[in-house]
Write a protein that holds these residues in place. Structure first.
Motif, PDB file in Angstrom:
ATOM      1  N   ASN A  60       0.853  -1.191   0.000  1.00 17.34           N
ATOM      2  CA  ASN A  60       0.000   0.000   0.000  1.00 17.34           C
ATOM      3  C   ASN A  60       0.885   1.235   0.000  1.00 17.34           C
ATOM      4  OD1 ASN A  60      -3.024  -0.807   0.637  1.00 17.34           O
ATOM      5  ND2 ASN A  60      -1.697  -2.169   1.798  1.00 17.34           N
ATOM      6  N   LEU A  61       0.407   2.278  -0.659  1.00 18.25           N
ATOM      7  CA  LEU A  61       1.191   3.509  -0.764  1.00 18.25           C
ATOM      8  C   LEU A  61       0.244   4.696  -0.840  1.00 18.25           C
ATOM      9  CD1 LEU A  61       3.977   4.961  -1.483  1.00 18.25           C
ATOM     10  CD2 LEU A  61       3.316   4.611  -3.865  1.00 18.25           C
ATOM     11  N   SER A  76      -2.651   7.046  -4.692  1.00 15.46           N
ATOM     12  CA  SER A  76      -2.665   5.940  -3.736  1.00 15.46           C
ATOM     13  C   SER A  76      -2.668   4.605  -4.454  1.00 15.46           C
ATOM     14  CB  SER A  76      -3.902   6.029  -2.841  1.00 15.46           C
ATOM     15  OG  SER A  76      -5.083   5.916  -3.612  1.00 15.46           O
ATOM     16  N   VAL A  77      -2.136   3.622  -3.756  1.00 17.83           N
ATOM     17  CA  VAL A  77      -2.233   2.223  -4.162  1.00 17.83           C
ATOM     18  C   VAL A  77      -2.742   1.487  -2.937  1.00 17.83           C
ATOM     19  CG1 VAL A  77      -1.044   0.174  -5.014  1.00 17.83           C
ATOM     20  CG2 VAL A  77      -0.240   2.440  -5.703  1.00 17.83           C
ATOM     21  N   LYS A  78      -3.894   0.847  -3.093  1.00 19.07           N
ATOM     22  CA  LYS A  78      -4.493   0.113  -1.979  1.00 19.07           C
ATOM     23  C   LYS A  78      -4.615  -1.349  -2.364  1.00 19.07           C
ATOM     24  CE  LYS A  78      -7.130   4.042  -0.355  1.00 19.07           C
ATOM     25  NZ  LYS A  78      -8.433   4.644  -0.158  1.00 19.07           N
ATOM     26  N   ALA A  79      -4.100  -2.205  -1.485  1.00 15.90           N
ATOM     27  CA  ALA A  79      -4.184  -3.642  -1.699  1.00 15.90           C
ATOM     28  C   ALA A  79      -4.725  -4.302  -0.444  1.00 15.90           C
ATOM     29  CB  ALA A  79      -2.811  -4.203  -2.051  1.00 15.90           C
ATOM     30  N   ALA A  80      -5.394  -5.400  -0.632  1.00 15.23           N
ATOM     31  CA  ALA A  80      -5.958  -6.146   0.494  1.00 15.23           C
ATOM     32  C   ALA A  80      -4.872  -6.990   1.159  1.00 15.23           C
ATOM     33  CB  ALA A  80      -7.087  -7.044  -0.003  1.00 15.23           C
ATOM     34  N   PRO A  81      -5.050  -7.289   2.442  1.00 10.12           N
ATOM     35  CA  PRO A  81      -4.047  -8.103   3.125  1.00 10.12           C
ATOM     36  C   PRO A  81      -4.153  -9.601   2.815  1.00 10.12           C
ATOM     37  CG  PRO A  81      -5.773  -7.475   4.660  1.00 10.12           C
ATOM     38  CD  PRO A  81      -6.062  -6.768   3.359  1.00 10.12           C
ATOM     39  N   VAL A  85      -5.406 -12.054  -2.950  1.00  7.34           N
ATOM     40  CA  VAL A  85      -5.571 -10.824  -3.729  1.00  7.34           C
ATOM     41  C   VAL A  85      -4.559  -9.734  -3.345  1.00  7.34           C
ATOM     42  CG1 VAL A  85      -8.004 -11.177  -4.327  1.00  7.34           C
ATOM     43  CG2 VAL A  85      -7.398 -10.050  -2.159  1.00  7.34           C
ATOM     44  N   SER A  86      -3.584 -10.076  -2.514  1.00  6.26           N
ATOM     45  CA  SER A  86      -2.626  -9.068  -2.044  1.00  6.26           C
ATOM     46  C   SER A  86      -1.678  -8.577  -3.128  1.00  6.26           C
ATOM     47  CB  SER A  86      -1.814  -9.611  -0.863  1.00  6.26           C
ATOM     48  OG  SER A  86      -1.045 -10.732  -1.267  1.00  6.26           O
ATOM     49  N   HIS A  87      -1.695  -9.214  -4.298  1.00  5.52           N
ATOM     50  CA  HIS A  87      -0.862  -8.794  -5.429  1.00  5.52           C
ATOM     51  C   HIS A  87      -1.567  -7.768  -6.315  1.00  5.52           C
ATOM     52  CE1 HIS A  87      -3.517 -11.828  -7.070  1.00  5.52           C
ATOM     53  NE2 HIS A  87      -3.245 -11.369  -8.284  1.00  5.52           N
ATOM     54  N   ILE A  88      -2.791  -7.385  -5.967  1.00  3.17           N
ATOM     55  CA  ILE A  88      -3.588  -6.446  -6.766  1.00  3.17           C
ATOM     56  C   ILE A  88      -3.658  -5.100  -6.045  1.00  3.17           C
ATOM     57  CG2 ILE A  88      -5.840  -5.960  -7.792  1.00  3.17           C
ATOM     58  CD1 ILE A  88      -6.308  -9.047  -7.744  1.00  3.17           C
ATOM     59  N   GLY A  89      -3.209  -4.065  -6.702  1.00  2.18           N
ATOM     60  CA  GLY A  89      -3.263  -2.730  -6.125  1.00  2.18           C
ATOM     61  C   GLY A  89      -4.248  -1.858  -6.876  1.00  2.18           C
ATOM     62  N   GLU A  90      -5.153  -1.236  -6.138  1.00  3.34           N
ATOM     63  CA  GLU A  90      -6.116  -0.309  -6.738  1.00  3.34           C
ATOM     64  C   GLU A  90      -5.555   1.105  -6.653  1.00  3.34           C
ATOM     65  OE1 GLU A  90     -10.707   1.244  -6.351  1.00  3.34           O
ATOM     66  OE2 GLU A  90     -10.045  -0.400  -5.083  1.00  3.34           O
ATOM     67  N   ILE A  91      -5.500   1.770  -7.788  1.00  2.00           N
ATOM     68  CA  ILE A  91      -4.883   3.094  -7.879  1.00  2.00           C
ATOM     69  C   ILE A  91      -5.936   4.194  -7.857  1.00  2.00           C
ATOM     70  CG2 ILE A  91      -3.646   4.635  -9.458  1.00  2.00           C
ATOM     71  CD1 ILE A  91      -2.023   2.366 -10.364  1.00  2.00           C
ATOM     72  N   GLY A  92      -5.577   5.293  -7.217  1.00  2.00           N
ATOM     73  CA  GLY A  92      -6.372   6.513  -7.244  1.00  2.00           C
ATOM     74  C   GLY A  92      -5.434   7.705  -7.376  1.00  2.00           C
ATOM     75  N   VAL A  93      -5.779   8.648  -8.220  1.00  2.00           N
ATOM     76  CA  VAL A  93      -4.964   9.857  -8.427  1.00  2.00           C
ATOM     77  C   VAL A  93      -5.886  11.061  -8.358  1.00  2.00           C
ATOM     78  CG1 VAL A  93      -3.455  11.113 -10.026  1.00  2.00           C
ATOM     79  CG2 VAL A  93      -3.361   8.616  -9.957  1.00  2.00           C
ATOM     80  N   LEU A 109       1.551   9.270 -11.241  1.00  2.00           N
ATOM     81  CA  LEU A 109       1.313   7.920 -11.746  1.00  2.00           C
ATOM     82  C   LEU A 109       2.633   7.235 -12.096  1.00  2.00           C
ATOM     83  CD1 LEU A 109      -0.819   5.815 -12.333  1.00  2.00           C
ATOM     84  CD2 LEU A 109      -1.078   6.803 -14.621  1.00  2.00           C
ATOM     85  N   ASP A 110       3.563   7.959 -12.674  1.00  2.00           N
ATOM     86  CA  ASP A 110       4.875   7.406 -12.995  1.00  2.00           C
ATOM     87  C   ASP A 110       5.558   6.884 -11.729  1.00  2.00           C
ATOM     88  OD1 ASP A 110       7.024   6.898 -14.900  1.00  2.00           O
ATOM     89  OD2 ASP A 110       8.093   8.543 -13.903  1.00  2.00           O
ATOM     90  N   GLU A 111       5.510   7.669 -10.669  1.00  2.00           N
ATOM     91  CA  GLU A 111       6.149   7.278  -9.407  1.00  2.00           C
ATOM     92  C   GLU A 111       5.434   6.085  -8.776  1.00  2.00           C
ATOM     93  OE1 GLU A 111       9.260   7.478  -6.827  1.00  2.00           O
ATOM     94  OE2 GLU A 111       8.991   8.738  -8.589  1.00  2.00           O
ATOM     95  N   VAL A 112       4.111   6.053  -8.833  1.00  2.00           N
ATOM     96  CA  VAL A 112       3.343   4.929  -8.298  1.00  2.00           C
ATOM     97  C   VAL A 112       3.694   3.642  -9.042  1.00  2.00           C
ATOM     98  CG1 VAL A 112       0.994   3.959  -8.296  1.00  2.00           C
ATOM     99  CG2 VAL A 112       1.417   6.198  -7.299  1.00  2.00           C
ATOM    100  N   ILE A 113       3.794   3.706 -10.352  1.00  4.26           N
ATOM    101  CA  ILE A 113       4.135   2.517 -11.137  1.00  4.26           C
ATOM    102  C   ILE A 113       5.564   2.071 -10.833  1.00  4.26           C
ATOM    103  CG2 ILE A 113       4.529   1.656 -13.483  1.00  4.26           C
ATOM    104  CD1 ILE A 113       2.054   3.392 -14.294  1.00  4.26           C
ATOM    105  N   TYR A 114       6.479   3.023 -10.739  1.00  5.09           N
ATOM    106  CA  TYR A 114       7.862   2.684 -10.393  1.00  5.09           C
ATOM    107  C   TYR A 114       7.911   1.981  -9.033  1.00  5.09           C
ATOM    108  CZ  TYR A 114      12.798   3.011  -9.322  1.00  5.09           C
ATOM    109  OH  TYR A 114      14.084   2.689  -8.978  1.00  5.09           O
ATOM    110  N   TRP A 115       7.238   2.547  -8.033  1.00  2.00           N
ATOM    111  CA  TRP A 115       7.201   1.931  -6.709  1.00  2.00           C
ATOM    112  C   TRP A 115       6.601   0.529  -6.784  1.00  2.00           C
ATOM    113  CZ3 TRP A 115       2.980   0.222  -3.878  1.00  2.00           C
ATOM    114  CH2 TRP A 115       3.242  -0.156  -2.564  1.00  2.00           C
ATOM    115  N   SER A 116       5.505   0.383  -7.518  1.00  2.00           N
ATOM    116  CA  SER A 116       4.833  -0.913  -7.625  1.00  2.00           C
ATOM    117  C   SER A 116       5.744  -1.959  -8.257  1.00  2.00           C
ATOM    118  CB  SER A 116       3.550  -0.782  -8.454  1.00  2.00           C
ATOM    119  OG  SER A 116       2.652   0.105  -7.830  1.00  2.00           O
ATOM    120  N   GLU A 117       6.476  -1.564  -9.280  1.00  2.00           N
ATOM    121  CA  GLU A 117       7.359  -2.497  -9.982  1.00  2.00           C
ATOM    122  C   GLU A 117       8.606  -2.848  -9.184  1.00  2.00           C
ATOM    123  OE1 GLU A 117       6.340  -1.251 -14.611  1.00  2.00           O
ATOM    124  OE2 GLU A 117       8.064  -0.325 -13.605  1.00  2.00           O
TER     125      GLU A 117
END
Length: 173
Positions: A60-61, A76-81, A85-93, A109-117
């Motif tokens: 989560n971020l 934001s990136v929100k993922a369930a514990p 499904v903890s590998h799925i992040g829902e994004i909001g900008v 969005l660029d920074e969120v994707i970089y962090w996610s990867e």
């Protein structure tokens, strides 16, 4: 508007009060978000605790954009514990209206994707966006998000009119 220096960083518990204020302002400025002018629905103390948990989470971020020490946008990136499904992040900008069109959504969005990867166990990013929000859809497509589905009556506006919503996703290898 003159050049503005933008700083991006993760949210911390001390950001709670300012984050609540900015969230309310963003909700008043646009009807493209799911939240309304009530904002996050948390008081400052509860949000502060939630921010502490987010900061320690590996999937989560909450990334904040600042100009002159003022929050002007967030992603934001929100993922369930749960493991399944903890590998799925829902994004909001979201960005304050006075900063639209300046590339801030792209930077967030660029920074969120970089962090996610590079810093998370996430392997799928997904989001929902109102079909009428063409600027946001263009942004997500620029980052290779694909439309998986169109949900009829996926949201409604303040007048009660139903709006179609797109489900978009991006796989991370």
């Amino acid at each position: 508007m003159s050049e503005v220096e933008i700083t991006l960083r993760e949210a911390i518990p001390d950001d709670a009060a300012n984050l609540l204020q900015v969230s309310r302002q963003i909700a008043e400025e646009t009807d493209f978000l799911i939240m309304d002018e009530a904002g996050l629905g948390l008081n400052e103390e509860m949000l502060s605790l939630q921010l502490a948990d987010l900061y320690e989470s590996e999937n989560n971020l909450l990334l904040l954009a600042f100009a002159n020490e003022r929050i002007i946008g967030m992603a934001s990136v929100k993922a369930a514990p749960e493991y399944t499904v903890s590998h799925i992040g829902e994004i909001g900008v979201s960005v304050l209206k006075e900063f639209w069109g300046m590339g801030l959504g792209t930077a967030l969005l660029d920074e969120v994707i970089y962090w996610s990867e590079n810093n998370s166990p996430l392997r799928r990013l997904e989001l929902t966006v109102q079909k009428r929000n063409e600027r946001a859809i263009h942004l997500y497509q620029k980052f290779d998000f694909i439309t998986e589905a169109e949900m009829e009556r996926g949201a409604r506006d303040v007048q009660g009119e139903f709006l179609n919503v797109l489900l978009m996703s991006k796989l991370i290898n």
